[in-house]
Design a protein around this motif. Structure first.
Motif: not given
Length: 112
Positions: A102-110
């Motif tokens: 999901d986008e939440f995970t993508r943002s967090y991992m960036e």
């Protein structure tokens, strides 16, 4: 806020990127799509891997059968180990991280 993610084929599942505990404390949950190739028969298993960085716990759901494969369990994984393409071990299974769920995970991992 509810987000959607494609897990396999055309199926779309809804989930919430946080877990609300009984004390009403919120814990962020990261969502990854992963796979494991069974070395005994060559079958590839697809999983939804949920990682809770605050408690260092994971959950795994078997995508094909939509069954919990691993309930919340403490593991020796750090967030920086969960990059797309990386391999991580969960209970002697070498999982390959395929993509962020999901986008939440993508943002967090960036930010990791």
């Amino acid at each position: 806020e509810v987000a959607t993610a494609c897990t396999s084929g055309d199926s779309i599942r809804e989930f919430r990127p946080i877990l609300i505990t009984s004390s009403m404390e919120t814990i962020p949950r990261l969502f990854f799509e992963a796979q494991w190739e069974d070395p005994t028969n060559g079958v590839t298993w697809r999983f939804e891997l949920f990682y809770y960085p605050e408690t260092n716990e994971v959950e795994m759901v078997d995508v094909q059968n939509l069954k919990t494969y691993v309930k919340m369990s403490d593991v020796a994984i750090r967030p920086d180990m969960l990059q797309v393409g990386a391999e991580v071990k969960v209970y002697n299974k070498k999982l390959t991280i395929l993509r962020y769920g999901d986008e939440f995970t993508r943002s967090y991992m960036e930010g990791v």
